[in-house]
Design a protein around this motif. Structure first.
Motif: not given
Length: 141
Positions: A38, A47, A49, A91-93, A95
């Motif tokens: 990360g 961040t 993911s 996908r995930w992200q 923040t």
């Protein structure tokens, strides 16, 4: 400041619901993963993911994440991403900025949760699709 107060209230309410919610094992075809690296920016913004897969969501589904030192009991929420439960891998992200000096570059532990909010009796209650804990390395971007 009012936005921060509202966000804190929402996070507190979510945490309370998570404590009260029944846990059910994830279906074998549902999963959430965390990438091994990360980022942590100079201002402390983290961040994270990974990937997720889910099916059959009847309410809104989210991928939430939290981070903490590897040996700490305290985790700091790092955002949430709306999930699409169509059986495909996505996908995930997320923040977010935890309190100052909560996490630093180097080893950390991340927990990711794939959670649905189902309405029952008028109150949305969390239903868990999948959860993962992963040791990661936080690096400067």
């Amino acid at each position: 400041m009012p936005v921060r107060t509202a966000a804190l209230g929402a996070a507190s309410a979510t945490a309370l619901l998570l404590l009260l919610a029944p846990t059910t094992p994830a279906a074998p075809f549902e999963s959430v993963t965390v990438d091994p690296t990360g980022t942590i920016a100079a201002d402390g913004t983290v961040t994270l993911s990974g990937t997720y897969r889910c099916t059959g969501g009847t309410g809104p589904v989210f991928v939430s994440s939290s981070v903490g030192a590897p040996d700490a009991d305290v985790r700091h929420g790092i955002g949430g991403t709306r999930a699409i439960c169509d059986g495909a891998e996505h996908r995930w992200q997320n923040t977010g900025t935890p309190r100052p000096d909560a996490v630093k570059p180097g080893p950390a532990q991340v927990e990711a949760t794939l959670m649905e909010l189902r309405t029952g009796g008028g109150l949305p209650l969390p239903t868990f699709h999948a959860q993962s804990k992963q040791d990661v390395t936080l690096v400067k971007p």
